[in-house]
Every structure is written in C-alpha cells, then in structure tokens.
Design a protein around this motif. Structure first.
Motif, mmCIF file in Angstrom:
data_model
loop_
_atom_site.group_PDB
_atom_site.id
_atom_site.type_symbol
_atom_site.label_atom_id
_atom_site.label_comp_id
_atom_site.label_asym_id
_atom_site.label_seq_id
_atom_site.Cartn_x
_atom_site.Cartn_y
_atom_site.Cartn_z
ATOM 1 N N PHE A 345 0.838 -1.201 0.000
ATOM 2 C CA PHE A 345 0.000 0.000 0.000
ATOM 3 C C PHE A 345 0.877 1.257 0.000
ATOM 4 C CE2 PHE A 345 -2.322 3.175 2.675
ATOM 5 C CZ PHE A 345 -3.315 3.488 1.769
ATOM 6 N N LEU A 346 1.939 1.239 0.810
ATOM 7 C CA LEU A 346 2.794 2.422 0.876
ATOM 8 C C LEU A 346 3.566 2.633 -0.414
ATOM 9 C CD1 LEU A 346 4.241 2.767 4.460
ATOM 10 C CD2 LEU A 346 2.097 3.536 3.491
ATOM 11 N N ASP A 347 3.881 1.566 -1.127
ATOM 12 C CA ASP A 347 4.531 1.732 -2.434
ATOM 13 C C ASP A 347 3.659 2.591 -3.346
ATOM 14 O OD1 ASP A 347 6.825 0.244 -1.935
ATOM 15 O OD2 ASP A 347 5.889 -1.637 -2.515
ATOM 16 N N TYR A 348 2.354 2.319 -3.338
ATOM 17 C CA TYR A 348 1.443 3.075 -4.203
ATOM 18 C C TYR A 348 1.250 4.501 -3.698
ATOM 19 C CZ TYR A 348 0.415 -1.252 -6.656
ATOM 20 O OH TYR A 348 0.541 -2.388 -7.410
ATOM 21 N N ILE A 349 1.094 4.664 -2.383
ATOM 22 C CA ILE A 349 0.914 6.008 -1.826
ATOM 23 C C ILE A 349 2.156 6.852 -2.074
ATOM 24 C CG2 ILE A 349 0.639 7.333 0.314
ATOM 25 C CD1 ILE A 349 -1.936 6.040 -0.658
ATOM 26 N N MET A 350 3.337 6.277 -1.807
ATOM 27 C CA MET A 350 4.583 7.020 -2.019
ATOM 28 C C MET A 350 4.887 7.203 -3.501
ATOM 29 S SD MET A 350 7.046 5.505 0.975
ATOM 30 C CE MET A 350 6.805 5.989 2.689
ATOM 31 N N GLY A 351 4.240 6.408 -4.342
ATOM 32 C CA GLY A 351 4.383 6.575 -5.783
ATOM 33 C C GLY A 351 3.416 7.594 -6.350
ATOM 34 N N GLY A 352 2.695 8.291 -5.470
ATOM 35 C CA GLY A 352 1.824 9.385 -5.909
ATOM 36 C C GLY A 352 0.354 9.067 -5.972
ATOM 37 N N CYS A 353 -0.052 7.843 -5.588
ATOM 38 C CA CYS A 353 -1.475 7.492 -5.638
ATOM 39 C C CYS A 353 -2.242 8.301 -4.600
ATOM 40 C CB CYS A 353 -1.655 5.998 -5.380
ATOM 41 S SG CYS A 353 -3.372 5.450 -5.515
ATOM 42 N N GLN A 354 -3.315 8.945 -5.035
ATOM 43 C CA GLN A 354 -4.142 9.771 -4.154
ATOM 44 C C GLN A 354 -5.437 9.034 -3.815
ATOM 45 O OE1 GLN A 354 -3.482 13.609 -3.550
ATOM 46 N NE2 GLN A 354 -1.554 12.508 -3.690
ATOM 47 N N GLU A 475 -12.862 6.309 -15.492
ATOM 48 C CA GLU A 475 -11.933 7.166 -16.240
ATOM 49 C C GLU A 475 -10.499 6.924 -15.776
ATOM 50 O OE1 GLU A 475 -13.176 11.200 -15.884
ATOM 51 O OE2 GLU A 475 -15.195 10.836 -16.659
ATOM 52 N N GLU A 476 -10.331 6.766 -14.453
ATOM 53 C CA GLU A 476 -9.002 6.515 -13.907
ATOM 54 C C GLU A 476 -8.474 5.162 -14.366
ATOM 55 O OE1 GLU A 476 -5.475 6.492 -11.600
ATOM 56 O OE2 GLU A 476 -6.726 8.082 -12.401
ATOM 57 N N MET A 477 -9.360 4.164 -14.433
ATOM 58 C CA MET A 477 -8.939 2.819 -14.816
ATOM 59 C C MET A 477 -8.307 2.812 -16.201
ATOM 60 S SD MET A 477 -11.235 -0.649 -15.222
ATOM 61 C CE MET A 477 -12.033 -0.035 -16.714
ATOM 62 N N HIS A 478 -8.846 3.617 -17.101
ATOM 63 C CA HIS A 478 -8.358 3.621 -18.472
ATOM 64 C C HIS A 478 -6.969 4.245 -18.601
ATOM 65 C CE1 HIS A 478 -12.835 3.262 -19.566
ATOM 66 N NE2 HIS A 478 -12.245 2.112 -19.833
ATOM 67 N N THR A 479 -6.503 4.969 -17.566
ATOM 68 C CA THR A 479 -5.150 5.535 -17.626
ATOM 69 C C THR A 479 -4.101 4.447 -17.385
ATOM 70 O OG1 THR A 479 -4.996 6.042 -15.240
ATOM 71 C CG2 THR A 479 -6.024 7.705 -16.678
ATOM 72 N N LYS A 480 -4.548 3.327 -16.768
ATOM 73 C CA LYS A 480 -3.652 2.209 -16.445
ATOM 74 C C LYS A 480 -2.467 2.658 -15.598
ATOM 75 C CE LYS A 480 -4.965 -0.525 -20.485
ATOM 76 N NZ LYS A 480 -4.531 -1.237 -21.694
ATOM 77 N N GLU A 481 -2.735 3.630 -14.734
ATOM 78 C CA GLU A 481 -1.725 4.098 -13.793
ATOM 79 C C GLU A 481 -2.314 4.079 -12.386
ATOM 80 O OE1 GLU A 481 -0.484 7.975 -14.994
ATOM 81 O OE2 GLU A 481 1.019 7.208 -16.398
ATOM 82 N N ALA A 482 -1.430 3.973 -11.403
ATOM 83 C CA ALA A 482 -1.887 3.945 -10.011
ATOM 84 C C ALA A 482 -1.818 5.351 -9.423
ATOM 85 C CB ALA A 482 -1.024 2.980 -9.206
ATOM 86 N N ILE A 589 -0.656 -3.410 -12.387
ATOM 87 C CA ILE A 589 -0.217 -2.007 -12.400
ATOM 88 C C ILE A 589 0.772 -1.792 -11.265
ATOM 89 C CG2 ILE A 589 -0.929 0.398 -12.178
ATOM 90 C CD1 ILE A 589 -3.656 -0.415 -13.299
ATOM 91 N N LYS A 590 1.981 -1.386 -11.617
ATOM 92 C CA LYS A 590 3.006 -1.136 -10.611
ATOM 93 C C LYS A 590 2.928 0.314 -10.132
ATOM 94 C CE LYS A 590 6.238 -4.476 -12.642
ATOM 95 N NZ LYS A 590 7.583 -4.672 -13.225
ATOM 96 N N PRO A 591 3.348 0.565 -8.900
ATOM 97 C CA PRO A 591 3.382 1.955 -8.435
ATOM 98 C C PRO A 591 4.453 2.730 -9.181
ATOM 99 C CG PRO A 591 4.416 0.510 -6.834
ATOM 100 C CD PRO A 591 3.799 -0.376 -7.865
ATOM 101 N N LYS A 592 4.250 4.020 -9.310
ATOM 102 C CA LYS A 592 5.271 4.852 -9.934
ATOM 103 C C LYS A 592 6.440 5.007 -8.980
ATOM 104 C CE LYS A 592 2.844 7.740 -13.276
ATOM 105 N NZ LYS A 592 2.678 9.117 -13.760
ATOM 106 N N CYS A 593 7.616 5.186 -9.549
ATOM 107 C CA CYS A 593 8.773 5.487 -8.721
ATOM 108 C C CYS A 593 8.638 6.918 -8.226
ATOM 109 C CB CYS A 593 10.072 5.353 -9.518
ATOM 110 S SG CYS A 593 10.378 3.665 -10.077
ATOM 111 N N PRO A 594 9.045 7.195 -6.992
ATOM 112 C CA PRO A 594 8.913 8.561 -6.470
ATOM 113 C C PRO A 594 9.517 9.614 -7.379
ATOM 114 C CG PRO A 594 9.515 7.052 -4.720
ATOM 115 C CD PRO A 594 9.560 6.265 -6.001
ATOM 116 N N SER A 595 10.612 9.297 -8.069
ATOM 117 C CA SER A 595 11.275 10.278 -8.930
ATOM 118 C C SER A 595 10.400 10.696 -10.103
ATOM 119 C CB SER A 595 12.591 9.719 -9.455
ATOM 120 O OG SER A 595 12.362 8.517 -10.177
ATOM 121 N N GLU A 596 9.401 9.879 -10.449
ATOM 122 C CA GLU A 596 8.560 10.185 -11.599
ATOM 123 C C GLU A 596 7.563 11.298 -11.313
ATOM 124 O OE1 GLU A 596 6.843 6.811 -13.699
ATOM 125 O OE2 GLU A 596 8.253 5.491 -12.675
ATOM 126 N N TYR A 597 7.251 11.504 -10.020
ATOM 127 C CA TYR A 597 6.250 12.530 -9.712
ATOM 128 C C TYR A 597 6.748 13.553 -8.708
ATOM 129 C CZ TYR A 597 5.501 10.564 -5.114
ATOM 130 O OH TYR A 597 5.665 10.160 -3.833
#
Length: 605
Positions: A345-354, A475-482, A589-597
């Motif tokens: 869960f923290l991987d996704y939150i720290m990867g920018g998931c709101q 709408e969010e699902m279609h972005t295929k991002e977390a 869907i993998k979490p984004k790396c912190p550097s990406e956001y």
C-alpha cells in the motif's frame, strides 16, 4: 524504538471527548487530558447556544485516539533542518530534534536525534522506525532544541521551534517540508524536512530453479532418487528449513521444479546469510541416504538473475577424508533466480497514488425532522450527531492522502430546490458543476447549510451514488496508472430500497479502483445490509455475476456509539490498504517510482 509501547499501551477512551463535554452557565468544560493548551483556552470562553459546525468538527476530530490493531507496515523517518537561527552571535547552535507522538491529547516523547555541534543546516543520521496504521490518525510533533555542551538536557528555553503533522501526511508526500513555529506560534526562518521510506526487502519473493548433474549413485539396482533441501542458518546457529524439492526418481541429473519463497523466509532479508543446502537419495523407509551438501548465500544466487548459471560442488565430508582422489558427489546448478516485487500500500501512496474521498448522506424522511431533537439530523447544541461523528472519524484519515483536500459531497433521498423533485445524487453544496468542499470541515459546513433548504423524502436508493463515483473511477482505470483510488462513504439510516440495483453497481465497481464504505446510522434493523459486505460470502449481482473483489465494508454506527470515533474509523478503513493493493496487483499495475512525480508535487508549507 519504543513507539509501539507508547502509542499502543494506553487504555481505550471510555467515551468520546465530545461526550465528556459539559456546559454550565454558557461555558464549555472539557477534560484537560484530552486537549492541548489552545483548545483548553478556547473551551473556557463563552459560547452561543448553538455551537458552530467548526467547533463540532473540532470536538469530534479531537476525540480520535490510538487503538490496538495489526501494524500495516513499518516506515523509516529521516530528519533534516535548514536555516536554524543563531541564538547568540558568539556560537552556532548545537541542534537536536525530539520526536513526540500524541496519545489521548498528551504528547509523549518517542525518541530524539543525535546532537550535531555548531550546525545551522543539520542532516541527522539517526533513523526513526515507526509502525504505520492507515486506519488511525497518528499525530507527531517535532521539537528543535539547541543543546549546549555544558547542558545536554532539554530545556524549554532552548527550544528553537516546533512542527506538528500526521504520519499520514509525511507518507503521502514522502518528503514533507514545513516551517518551524517559534513560541507564540510565529513562523520563523527555520524549516524541517521529514523523509519517509517504507522498510522493504522482506516482502518480496524469489523464484528459484535448481538442477544437478552427475550425482553419486546410492542404489544398487537403480539410480539415486534425489531431492534437495535448503536450510537458513539463523543468528543462533539453529537451522530453519526453507524448502524441500520434490523427489526425482531414478535420475542422477535431476531438474527440480521451480519454486517460490519469500526473501524473508529464505534469508531474513540478509543477502549474505549462510544457506545450507543438502542433497539426499530418497528411500521409502524414510532413512534417506546422504549424497552431499554445500553452502550458499542469496547474494551468490542473485548472480543467476542475468541468465547465467550458478553452480556449487556437492560435497560429502566423509568421502573427502576417506577417498584420495575424491572431487565431489555431483554439481548442483541454479538455472534461474527471479525476484518478484510484492508492492505494498505504501509503495502506491509514495508513488503518488491519491485517495479520492467522496461522501454521500441519507436525507430520507425516516431520519426525522431536523428541527426535532429526536431527528438523526438534529444539530445538537453540545455535540455532533451520528452523521457528523462518522463523517469526521473516517474523513480525518482519508484527507491525509488527498493533496488538494477537496471532497465531493452528495445527498440522496430528498426533494431539492428549486423544483423540489426527488434526487438521489445531488451536490450538498448545490453546485452540480463543482460538488467539492474544502476539507472535511467544508463538508460539515455544507451539510449544515443544506439541511434547512431541502425536504426529507425517500426512498433510500444508493445505487446512483455508487454509479456516479464508478464513472470517475472508470476514467481513472483507463489511464492504467496507479494515481487515483476512490473511496465513497455512504451514511444511511435504513435498509436500502434498491438492493438489486445496488448489488449490480457494486459488482461493476469491483472491477474499478474504488471501495465502498457504508455506515448505518440510527437504530434500524440492518440485517439485510450485511449481504453487501462480502466477508461472509460472495456478493453476486441479480444475474449471478460475482464481485471480482470484496470492496464493501458495512458497519452499524451503534456498535461504536460509546467509543471514540477512532474505533469506527479503524473498523471501516482497516481493509482499504489491502483493497488498494489487490486492485492494482490484479491489473498488473506497478506503483510509480517517487522520482517520476516528486518534482511536480507541492510539499507541505
């Protein structure tokens, strides 16, 4: 660290701080143990007969406490400060930061950094490890002190500034920067930055594929029947079996099946820990014959990640001593080592998931006339009603994971102006183009302002609200991002009347990045509502289609009527982290790396 001891080893509040509030002579009195000084001061001031909604919001929020619950994960916090002002012209400060955690309104010291001599921009080396609980508000306070060499103690006069926040705020931003407030709450030039990192390494899995060649033959009438055992050597030199392969019958060149194990099980996260590996010749009587053994480490095994093979000589110590020309009893080969990242869960939150938090409130006639003190919507002069308690308890948690703190709020089951037609998904602020409210307090105020303008009616239909939020989630699902996960909190006083449509909506929503929390307010019989919560079975649509994931949590508020709102929040939100992870994992869907956001994020002020 002894955070857990301090923050968990406290008795539960017998009732909320709101219920401890008494009024005499137009003055509010509260137990000081629940409140910080500025709240005590505000409570001693005269109040009007009807408390402002902001006061009710604050009183409900202040009663959030800490409760025993399974630790979701552990996080490491690192601290740095900038621009510390000199207290005197002759020397630079010797800074030290004290970290405190709030428990029942009192600040308890958890730990402190080392002292760095003569430094105005310190980066402290000490790392703080804290247990993280998504479903609780964990309030932290950082106090910066100048520790003179002659006095290593903490004195109030040496305090250079302080900052308060929640652990959720730090985690959601990963790097949390805020100005330090001086005494008198004036903003100084100094700032503090807290960096959060989840303790990782032990949650990942590894896939290993072993084979062997030219193993010793231990059978007279056939070839050996080899199997491989891998043991982890613990710190106390005891051995823990990690894996035993299947037996390959009558084969001196076995290829064992690929197997998966957690890195924690394999080596306790220590990549250089000794692993003892033994090859046996299986016998039906259980007295297996020893072929040979070797030692390895996970660090060595990782060499097989690049398509290379890693091999070890399988040795029999007795043969090595007795036989002059003994080389080995065969070769064991690792053909593949593949690390499987288990995202948390923290991987996704720290990867920018709101966390996109939406509120839906029941305005059906069964709640009773809001002007009547018996109504569930009655604005009590001294304490929040059940709708507000539930809203604040859950909203206080979710708002830390939403950067803009803007929350859509909807109502259902009421006749609304101007034509007073029944609506089941109207904006509580009556702005259909922008139903968002500023913070949880904004939702509370919109709710208060809405009540006199509407006519409570019916029926109790919640499918339209679920479908509305599902449209955003789709709408969010279609972005295929977390990047956005939706939570809708539905507060209702009775059994819903559109059960078939609601089941259909929930089954559809189970394919989307969203969760549904339903809190039953009042004393109605909610037995039929339990079927929406998939804990006791699989929810199906009227057509028989099962939910893809269990996304609904239903809780009757009366179960928590005499407890702190934190207990309610803990109950309804405890499943959310797993629901978030389950959704994204099921979609690959993998979490984004912190550097990406990170560069585009606005950190705390």
């Amino acid at each position: 660290m002894f955070v857990k001891l301090l923050s968990r080893g406290v008795p539960l509040i017998p009732s909320s701080a709101v219920e401890e509030t008494t009024f005499t002579g137009g003055v509010c009195h509260r137990s000081a143990a629940y409140l910080c000084p500025h709240q005590i001061q505000s409570c001693t001031q005269s109040v009007t007969r009807i408390l402002k909604m902001s006061d009710i919001y604050e009183s409900a929020a202040n009663s959030l406490g800490l409760f025993n619950s399974p630790c979701l994960t552990k996080v490491e916090l690192r601290i740095a400060c900038k621009g510390i002002s000199d207290r005197d012209a002759l020397s630079k400060p010797d800074p030290c930061v004290v970290i405190k955690m709030q428990s029942h309104g009192q600040w308890l010291e958890v730990d402190r950094t080392e002292v760095i001599r003569s430094c105005i921009n310190p980066t402290f080396s000490k790392v703080f490890t804290l247990d993280f609980y998504f479903e609780e508000v964990q309030r932290l306070r950082y106090e910066l002190y100048d520790i003179s060499s002659s006095n290593n103690g903490i004195r109030e006069v040496d305090c250079l500034g302080a900052m308060e926040c929640t652990l959720g705020q730090i985690i959601s931003q990963r790097k949390f920067t805020k100005a330090l407030l001086k005494q008198g709450n004036t903003v100084g030039k100094s700032s503090i930055m807290i960096t959060a990192e989840e303790l990782t390494g032990n949650n990942d899995y590894v896939e290993l594929s072993f084979s062997a060649r030219k193993l010793d033959d231990k059978d007279f009438f056939s070839k050996s029947d080899p199997f491989l055992e891998i043991y982890r050597v613990n710190d106390d030199n005891t051995q823990q079996l990690v894996h035993r392969t299947e037996t390959i019958m009558n084969n001196l060149n076995p290829v064992w099946k690929t197997f998966k194990t957690s890195i924690n099980s394999l080596c306790s996260g220590d990549h250089e820990r000794i692993l003892k590996c033994t090859v046996w010749d299986w016998d039906s009587n259980g007295k297996h014959d020893f072929i040979g053994e070797f030692q390895a480490t996970f660090k060595e095994m990782r060499s097989a990640m690049d398509g290379k093979q890693v091999q070890w000589e399988c040795l029999n110590p007795k043969y090595k001593v007795k036989k002059k020309n003994y080389k080995n009893s065969g070769i064991v080969i690792l053909n593949q080592c593949k690390i499987i990242k288990m995202h948390s869960f923290l991987d996704y939150i720290m990867g920018g998931c709101q966390i996109q938090f939406t509120v839906a409130i029941d305005f059906t006639a069964s709640n009773g006339d809001p002007k009547n003190s018996c109504s569930l919507h009655y604005i009590h002069p001294y304490q929040p009603n059940e709708y507000l308690k539930a809203l604040v308890a859950v909203g206080e948690i979710c708002q830390d994971y939403d950067s803009d703190k803007m929350f859509p709020a909807f109502g259902f089951g009421a006749r609304i102006p101007p034509d007073f037609k029944v609506s089941h998904d109207f904006a509580v602020n009556f702005n259909e183009d922008n139903p968002e409210c500023a913070g949880i307090q904004g939702v509370v105020e919109a709710y208060q302002n809405c009540l006199p303008k509407i006519q409570l009616y019916g029926p109790t239909n919640i499918a339209p609200i679920i479908q509305k939020v599902a449209n955003f989630a789709s709408e969010e699902m279609h972005t295929k991002e977390a990047m956005q996960y939706f939570i809708v909190l539905i507060l209702t006083d009775g059994v819903i009347t559109d059960m078939a449509d609601t089941r259909e909506a929930i089954v559809h929503a189970s394919h989307l990045p969203m969760s549904v929390i339903i809190v039953g307010v009042g004393s109605a019989d909610f037995t039929d509502m339990e079927m929406l919560d998939g804990d006791d079975g699989i929810l199906r649509s009227p057509k028989g289609e099962p939910v893809l994931r269990d996304i609904v949590q239903f809780v009757p508020f009366r179960n928590f009527k005499h407890a702190s709102p934190a207990a309610l929040a803990k109950s309804v939100l405890a499943e959310v982290p797993n629901q978030v992870v389950d959704y994204y994992n099921s979609k690959g869907i993998k979490p984004k790396c912190p550097s990406e956001y990170e560069s585009s994020r606005t950190f705390g002020h």
